[in-house]
Design a protein around this motif. Structure first.
Motif, PDB file in Angstrom:
ATOM      1  N   LEU A 465     -40.192 -30.555  20.466  1.00  0.00           N
ATOM      2  CA  LEU A 465     -40.540 -29.121  20.732  1.00  0.00           C
ATOM      3  C   LEU A 465     -40.175 -28.387  19.518  1.00  0.00           C
ATOM      4  CD1 LEU A 465     -39.821 -29.186  24.596  1.00  0.00           C
ATOM      5  CD2 LEU A 465     -42.131 -29.075  23.412  1.00  0.00           C
ATOM      6  N   LEU A 466     -38.878 -28.385  19.151  1.00  0.00           N
ATOM      7  CA  LEU A 466     -38.554 -27.629  18.137  1.00  0.00           C
ATOM      8  C   LEU A 466     -39.494 -27.728  16.667  1.00  0.00           C
ATOM      9  CD1 LEU A 466     -34.518 -27.872  18.399  1.00  0.00           C
ATOM     10  CD2 LEU A 466     -36.061 -25.844  18.811  1.00  0.00           C
ATOM     11  N   ARG A 467     -39.480 -29.116  16.500  1.00  0.00           N
ATOM     12  CA  ARG A 467     -40.175 -29.062  15.150  1.00  0.00           C
ATOM     13  C   ARG A 467     -41.740 -28.765  15.226  1.00  0.00           C
ATOM     14  NH1 ARG A 467     -37.120 -34.922  14.551  1.00  0.00           N
ATOM     15  NH2 ARG A 467     -35.713 -34.555  12.746  1.00  0.00           N
ATOM     16  N   SER A 468     -42.485 -29.027  16.250  1.00  0.00           N
ATOM     17  CA  SER A 468     -43.829 -28.711  16.568  1.00  0.00           C
ATOM     18  C   SER A 468     -44.013 -27.313  16.435  1.00  0.00           C
ATOM     19  CB  SER A 468     -44.185 -29.256  17.816  1.00  0.00           C
ATOM     20  OG  SER A 468     -44.330 -30.556  17.889  1.00  0.00           O
ATOM     21  N   VAL A 469     -43.298 -26.481  17.021  1.00  0.00           N
ATOM     22  CA  VAL A 469     -43.459 -25.062  17.145  1.00  0.00           C
ATOM     23  C   VAL A 469     -43.187 -24.356  15.684  1.00  0.00           C
ATOM     24  CG1 VAL A 469     -42.527 -22.689  18.080  1.00  0.00           C
ATOM     25  CG2 VAL A 469     -42.971 -24.731  19.668  1.00  0.00           C
ATOM     26  N   LYS A 470     -41.901 -25.009  14.984  1.00  0.00           N
ATOM     27  CA  LYS A 470     -41.680 -24.614  13.738  1.00  0.00           C
ATOM     28  C   LYS A 470     -42.969 -24.873  12.825  1.00  0.00           C
ATOM     29  CE  LYS A 470     -39.373 -23.662   9.880  1.00  0.00           C
ATOM     30  NZ  LYS A 470     -38.743 -22.269   9.433  1.00  0.00           N
ATOM     31  N   GLN A 471     -43.210 -25.891  12.868  1.00  0.00           N
ATOM     32  CA  GLN A 471     -44.556 -26.335  11.895  1.00  0.00           C
ATOM     33  C   GLN A 471     -45.756 -25.459  12.139  1.00  0.00           C
ATOM     34  OE1 GLN A 471     -44.857 -28.437   9.550  1.00  0.00           O
ATOM     35  NE2 GLN A 471     -47.058 -28.371   9.514  1.00  0.00           N
ATOM     36  N   ALA A 472     -46.078 -25.137  13.584  1.00  0.00           N
ATOM     37  CA  ALA A 472     -47.228 -24.317  13.950  1.00  0.00           C
ATOM     38  C   ALA A 472     -46.936 -22.941  13.395  1.00  0.00           C
ATOM     39  CB  ALA A 472     -47.206 -24.352  15.374  1.00  0.00           C
ATOM     40  N   LEU A 473     -45.853 -22.474  13.454  1.00  0.00           N
ATOM     41  CA  LEU A 473     -45.667 -21.100  12.928  1.00  0.00           C
ATOM     42  C   LEU A 473     -45.467 -20.826  11.607  1.00  0.00           C
ATOM     43  CD1 LEU A 473     -43.834 -19.106  15.949  1.00  0.00           C
ATOM     44  CD2 LEU A 473     -46.172 -19.899  15.721  1.00  0.00           C
ATOM     45  N   ASP A 474     -44.602 -21.916  10.913  1.00  0.00           N
ATOM     46  CA  ASP A 474     -44.300 -21.635   9.607  1.00  0.00           C
ATOM     47  C   ASP A 474     -44.615 -23.164   8.923  1.00  0.00           C
ATOM     48  OD1 ASP A 474     -43.090 -20.922   7.271  1.00  0.00           O
ATOM     49  OD2 ASP A 474     -41.068 -21.445   7.941  1.00  0.00           O
ATOM     50  N   PRO A 475     -45.810 -23.029   8.734  1.00  0.00           N
ATOM     51  CA  PRO A 475     -46.249 -24.585   8.030  1.00  0.00           C
ATOM     52  C   PRO A 475     -45.640 -24.610   6.708  1.00  0.00           C
ATOM     53  CG  PRO A 475     -48.317 -23.110   8.411  1.00  0.00           C
ATOM     54  CD  PRO A 475     -47.174 -22.543   8.870  1.00  0.00           C
ATOM     55  N   LEU A 476     -45.303 -23.785   6.080  1.00  0.00           N
ATOM     56  CA  LEU A 476     -45.009 -24.000   4.566  1.00  0.00           C
ATOM     57  C   LEU A 476     -43.539 -23.992   4.746  1.00  0.00           C
ATOM     58  CD1 LEU A 476     -47.067 -21.110   2.929  1.00  0.00           C
ATOM     59  CD2 LEU A 476     -47.598 -23.582   2.707  1.00  0.00           C
ATOM     60  N   GLY A 477     -42.866 -23.745   5.821  1.00  0.00           N
ATOM     61  CA  GLY A 477     -41.312 -24.193   5.880  1.00  0.00           C
ATOM     62  C   GLY A 477     -40.592 -22.905   5.155  1.00  0.00           C
ATOM     63  N   LEU A 478     -41.232 -21.864   4.909  1.00  0.00           N
ATOM     64  CA  LEU A 478     -40.471 -20.738   4.008  1.00  0.00           C
ATOM     65  C   LEU A 478     -39.382 -20.124   4.753  1.00  0.00           C
ATOM     66  CD1 LEU A 478     -43.394 -19.372   2.209  1.00  0.00           C
ATOM     67  CD2 LEU A 478     -41.909 -21.023   1.440  1.00  0.00           C
ATOM     68  N   LEU A 479     -39.300 -19.932   5.970  1.00  0.00           N
ATOM     69  CA  LEU A 479     -38.556 -18.958   6.837  1.00  0.00           C
ATOM     70  C   LEU A 479     -36.962 -19.832   7.148  1.00  0.00           C
ATOM     71  CD1 LEU A 479     -39.746 -16.364   6.728  1.00  0.00           C
ATOM     72  CD2 LEU A 479     -39.402 -16.349   9.275  1.00  0.00           C
ATOM     73  N   ASN A 480     -36.097 -19.380   6.371  1.00  0.00           N
ATOM     74  CA  ASN A 480     -34.555 -20.095   6.764  1.00  0.00           C
ATOM     75  C   ASN A 480     -34.647 -21.303   6.774  1.00  0.00           C
ATOM     76  OD1 ASN A 480     -32.001 -19.269   6.975  1.00  0.00           O
ATOM     77  ND2 ASN A 480     -31.854 -18.724   9.083  1.00  0.00           N
ATOM     78  N   PRO A 481     -35.132 -22.202   5.371  1.00  0.00           N
ATOM     79  CA  PRO A 481     -35.204 -23.527   5.606  1.00  0.00           C
ATOM     80  C   PRO A 481     -33.680 -24.230   5.733  1.00  0.00           C
ATOM     81  CG  PRO A 481     -35.595 -22.718   3.253  1.00  0.00           C
ATOM     82  CD  PRO A 481     -35.667 -21.549   4.319  1.00  0.00           C
ATOM     83  N   GLY A 482     -33.767 -25.545   6.275  1.00  0.00           N
ATOM     84  CA  GLY A 482     -32.295 -26.184   6.222  1.00  0.00           C
ATOM     85  C   GLY A 482     -31.507 -25.521   7.254  1.00  0.00           C
ATOM     86  N   LYS A 483     -31.991 -24.495   8.110  1.00  0.00           N
ATOM     87  CA  LYS A 483     -31.288 -24.031   9.286  1.00  0.00           C
ATOM     88  C   LYS A 483     -31.735 -24.604  10.796  1.00  0.00           C
ATOM     89  CE  LYS A 483     -29.241 -22.121   6.087  1.00  0.00           C
ATOM     90  NZ  LYS A 483     -29.843 -20.707   5.658  1.00  0.00           N
ATOM     91  N   LEU A 484     -31.011 -24.870  11.695  1.00  0.00           N
ATOM     92  CA  LEU A 484     -31.659 -25.121  13.019  1.00  0.00           C
ATOM     93  C   LEU A 484     -32.499 -26.288  13.335  1.00  0.00           C
ATOM     94  CD1 LEU A 484     -31.828 -24.360  15.847  1.00  0.00           C
ATOM     95  CD2 LEU A 484     -33.466 -22.579  15.609  1.00  0.00           C
ATOM     96  N   ILE A 485     -33.603 -26.342  12.343  1.00  0.00           N
ATOM     97  CA  ILE A 485     -34.540 -27.324  12.723  1.00  0.00           C
ATOM     98  C   ILE A 485     -34.317 -28.480  11.824  1.00  0.00           C
ATOM     99  CG2 ILE A 485     -37.256 -27.786  12.727  1.00  0.00           C
ATOM    100  CD1 ILE A 485     -36.548 -25.205  14.071  1.00  0.00           C
TER     101      ILE A 485
END
Lengths: 486, 486
Positions: A465-485
Motif C-alpha cells: 500500500l505504501l509503495r503503490s500510493v507513493k508510485q501513483a502520486l509521485d511516479p518520478l520519485g522526486l519528493l523526499n526520496p529515501g525517506k519512509l517508503i
C-alpha cells in the motif's frame, strides 16, 4: 572516468545551472540561496546524526510559488527535500550526500490567521512555529492542545508531516486529531486545497490523511486549519511512586476511572533514569523523600467549568489509590513552579540518558495493555543477549508508547559500539516490538533512520500500500526520496 | 451480430462458466448461489432506484475465503460489487445491468468478538448488523455511539465503507471516529490486517483511512475493531420552537456553551415538514401547543457520573434561552415514551416528504456557521428558478449537514419531472453547495447517484488524487466499478 560519464556529469551540471537560473528568477533573492554558510545549519539534523548536501535552499513565500517551483523541479528532474523546523528525530528532513536535491524550507509561510472564536479554530501557514501558535491561542483564551520538547523550532507543517505526538496525546491525540483541514502542493505541482473544515464530507475517503504522517513523500503541506480548545483554568501535577511498571499500569486505570477526561498525561520514569537526571542536573531533587523502583508523572487539568473541584477530586483519587495499595507515596505540586520542576525531571531524562554514554534509543509502541509486560520482557532479553548493557524505558505509558533505551557497557567506544552491537540491538528491539503486535515508530516517524527496518519487518500488504500510493502520486520519485517508503 | 462479436460472447460465457465452477468449489454451496429468487432482493437498492444483474451472489465465510475469491476474480477479470446490508442511499452496492459482476455479500462475517471492558472496544466482522452491535455493547454496560434509521440492516462493513453518519455525529463523529483498527481484502487478494489498535503508530500515513468512506473501491473491509463508550445513564430530549433557521443556530451556540459535551444531537425541522408528518402519520402530535416557523430537536445526555444534575442543568439552560429570546417555546420529554415520540417525528420526515409527491433529495454539507444563510439563499434560488416548487431543509444543523428537498409542483408526473426539472434542480443545488465551499455528499456517499456531479464539480487536484490512488491499488478496475471514482 570514461567520456560517457564525463558527458553525463557535464549535462547534469548544465541542467542544474539552467534549473537554478529559472528558480532564482521565480523566487527572487529572498527565496533562493546557494550560500554555504546560510545552508550549513539546515543540511544536518539537529542531533548531528545525518549530514547532507543540496543544490540550493529554496524558501517559497506561498503555495503558489511552491507550486511553480515544483513544476520546475519536475521539468528538470530535481529531487526535493521539504523542511520545517529541522527538529525531527529520524533524519526525515536531511537530504542525501549527492548534492542533487533542492532543500525546500516552508518556514516563510509563517502567517497565523485570525482566531475563529466561535468555531474554535485557526488557519495558519506551514511555517508557523508551535510556540507561536500556543501564544496566539492563549491570547484569545484558547489552547492548542499539543506540545513537545521542540516547540521552539517545530513548525505546523513538520508536525503534520510527521503526525507529531508529545505529552498530551493521552487526552487530545496526535497531530492528526488537531487537523481540521489542510492545503498541500502535490508532486506534480497541483495545489490540493481543503482548508475549510466541513464536519461531514463523504466524497470518498479522507484525502487529507495522505499528507498527515507521510513525511513529505506524497506532497508538501503549506497551510492547515487547526482545532483549538478552551484554555486551562487549573491543573494538578502529581509525582507518585510505584513498585513496578505493572503497578504503574494499575494506577493509570484507577486514575482514568476516577478522573475521566481530566487526565491529560501519564508518564513513567524508572529510578535509574531519575539517578541519571541527578548526575546530569545536580540541582534536581526527587519530589519524594525516598526512592522507589518507578515513578509516575500525572497531569490532571480542568477548564473554567470544572476548575473549582479539581483539587478536591485529585486528593480523593490519590487517597483511594493509596488505600488500595496502588502507590507507595505521592506528591502534588504545590504551585506552578513546582509543577514545572516535576515536568523538568521528565523532560531532562533523554538528555541525561544520552550523557551517560553511547546508547540506542527506540521510539516504540505496543498495545497499551501489553506495555508493562513488554518492558519487562524486552529489558530481560536485551541484557541477556548483550551482557553489560542496561535497558531503560520511560515515557508515555498511557499511549502504549515508551522510549526504550539500551545503554552500552561502561567504557565502550561510541562509534564502534553503535556500528556493531548497537545496530544489532536496534534490530532486535524492532523484531521484538513487531512480534508483540506493535510499531517500530510510535511518534518519531520513519525518516531515513528506520526505513530499512520498515522494509524488513512490515507485512507485505502494508508495504504494498505504501509503495503503490507513493508510485501513483509521485511516479518520478522526486519528493523526499529515501525517506519512509522502502 | 458479426462473427467476431459472437466469438467474443462465447468466450466470455465459457470463461464465466469456468470462473463459476472454481468459485463454487472454493466457497461451497453456502458460499455461492445463482438462484434468481435468492439473488433478486440484493440486485436492487432498498429504495428501488437502481436495478442490476450479477453472475452470482458469493458469500465468503471469512477474509481468507474472500482473499482466494478475489484472486480468482483477478484471474478471470470478473468485476466485484461488495455489499453489506444493502441499505445505502446512493446505489453504491447495486451492480450494473451487464450481469458480468459478482455480487459479494459480507453478511456471513457476522461474529461479534468478546467485549474488551478495560479498553472499551470490540472486534467484529464486517457483516455484524448495527442493531446487534448496539445490543452486545449494552449487555456489557457500554454503548456504540453511532446510530441511524437503517440500524436493523446496516452492517459494520457498509457503515465503514460509506463512513456513515447519523444523529449523534455532533458529539461522537462519523464512523471514521469509531474505527480503531480494521482488516480489508485488497483488489489483488492480499489481506491488509491492522485490527490491533495502537494508540500511536507513525509508520507513515494512516493506511486504514483508505478503506473508510471509499465505498469498496479500494478494498473490502472484512472486520474492524470499534470504540465503545460508557452507557447512557440519563437523557433529556427537548423540542423547542424558534422563529427562523438563523435563530436555531443561535440556540445551538447557546446550548453548546451551556451544556458542553452533554449535547449529543441538534436537529432542525421546518413547519411544513411537521405538517407533512401530520398528513402521513395522523396520530402524530406537535409537542407544543402552537405552531412556529422552525422546530429544533435537542438530545442531551449524561453518563452515571453526570446523571443526577442533568435535568436541573437542562432546565436552567432552557430558562436562560427563553429569557434571552433564543426560543419561543419548548417542551422537555417527560419520559422515554415521549422522548421516542419526539424522535419519531424527526425520523418520519423523510418518508412524509416522499409521500407528498415527486421530490429531489440532497444530502449536503456546508461549513456549520454558513448553514442557516445557505438554506435561506438556496430555498430562494430554487423556488425562483423553478416556479411552483417548494424547498424544505431538515436535519443535522449542528454538523452543517441538512437534507435539502425540492418538491415538484403539485400534479407533476413523477418520471417526467425527475428526468427533466428534477435533474436540473439537483445539478443546481450541487453547484450552489460547491460555490458555498461545501460538499455534495455529507453522509450518504457518492455511489452511482452522484458520480457524474463529482466529476463535474470536484476540483482537479481532488479528482487527480482519487483517480491516482484507485489506479494504483486496483489497476484492473475490478472493485465496485462505476461507483465513487469518476
Amino acid at each position: 572516468m570514461t567520456d560517457k560519464h564525463l558527458q553525463a556529469q557535464t549535462d547534469t551540471t548544465a541542467s542544474s545551472m539552467a534549473f537554478l537560473e529559472k528558480a532564482a528568477a521565480l523566487l527572487g533573492p529572498r527565496g533562493l540561496t546557494q550560500d554555504g554558510d546560510v545552508m550549513a545549519g539546515w543540511l544536518s539534523d539537529w542531533r548531528g546524526r545525518y549530514h547532507g548536501a543540496a543544490l540550493a535552499l529554496a524558501s517559497p513565500a506561498d503555495a503558489q510559488e511552491l507550486s511553480a517551483l515544483v513544476k520546475l523541479c519536475v521539468e528538470y528532474r530535481v529531487p526535493i527535500v521539504p523542511q520545517g523546523g529541522n527538529s525531527g528525530m529520524s533524519g526525515g528532513a536531511t537530504p542525501d550526500a549527492s548534492g542533487r536535491s533542492l532543500l525546500v524550507s516552508l518556514r516563510r509561510m509563517n502567517q497565523i490567521g485570525a482566531i475563529d472564536l466561535e468555531n474554535r479554530r485557526v488557519t495558519c501557514g506551514a511555517g508557523v512555529v508551535l510556540q507561536n501558535l500556543h501564544e496566539a491561542a492563549e491570547a484569545q483564551g484558547l489552547r492548542f492542545p499539543l506540545t513537545l520538547g521542540g516547540k521552539g523550532s517545530a513548525t505546523v507543517g513538520g508536525l503534520i508531516s510527521t503526525n507529531a505526538g508529545g505529552t498530551q496525546v493521552l487526552r487530545h491525540g496526535n497531530m492528526v486529531a488537531q487537523v481540521l483541514g489542510l492545503e498541500a502542493v502535490l508532486p506534480d505541482g497541483q495545489i490540493f486545497s481543503a482548508l475549510t473544515p466541513l464536519k461531514k464530507d463523504n466524497r470518498g475517503f479522507d484525502l487529507k490523511q495522505l499528507f498527515i504522517g507521510s513525511e513529505g513523500t506524497l506532497g508538501m503541506v503549506t497551510a492547515a486549519t487547526l482545532k483549538l480548545i478552551p484554555a486551562l483554568a487549573e491543573r494538578r501535577v502529581v509525582w507518585a511512586a510505584v513498585e513496578s511498571i505493572q503497578a504503574a499500569r494499575r494506577l493509570l486505570l484507577h486514575v482514568q476511572g476516577a478522573m475521566g477526561e481530566a487526565l491529560e498525561g501519564f508518564e513513567v520514569i524508572p529510578h535509574p533514569s531519575l539517578e541519571a537526571v541527578f548526575d546530569y542536573a545536580p540541582d534536581t531533587r526527587n519530589p519524594l523523600d525516598s526512592a522507589a523502583p518507578w515513578y509516575t508523572l500525572i497531569e490532571l487539568v480542568a477548564d473554567q467549568a470544572q476548575a473549582e473541584s479539581l483539587g478536591e477530586r485529585v486528593e480523593a483519587m490519590l487517597g483511594e489509590a493509596f488505600e488500595q495499595g496502588l502507590l507507595s507515596d505521592a506528591a502534588i505540586a504545590a504551585n506552578e513552579t513546582q509543577a514545572e520542576a516535576f515536568w523538568g525531571i521528565r523532560e531532562t531524562v533523554p538528555m541525561a540518558e544520552r550523557a551517560k554514554g553511547p546508547a540506542k534509543q527506540h521510539d516504540i509502541a505496543v498495545p497499551v495493555e501489553k506495555m508493562p509486560d513488554f518492558i519487562v520482557a524486552a529489558s530481560d532479553t536485551m541484557t541477556k543477549a548483550f551482557p553489560g548493557c542496561h535497558a531503560v524505558a520511560f515515557g508515555h505509558l498511557g499511549d502504549g508508547n515508551v522510549h526504550f533505551h539500551v545503554i552500552a557497557p561502561e567504557g565502550s567506544d561510541r562509534a564502534a559500539w553503535e556500528a556493531g552491537d548497537g545496530k544489532a540491538i536496534s534490530e532486535m528491539v524492532h523484531d521484538l516490538v513487531t512480534q508483540w503486535g506493535g510499531s517500530i515508530s510510535a511518534e518519531h516517524g520513519i525518516g531515513q533512520l528506520k526505513v530499512d527496518d520498515l522494509a524488513r519487518l512490515a507485512d507485505p500488504a502494508r508495504l504494498h500500500l505504501l509503495r503503490s500510493v507513493k508510485q501513483a502520486l509521485d511516479p518520478l520519485g522526486l519528493l523526499n526520496p529515501g525517506k519512509l517508503i522502502p
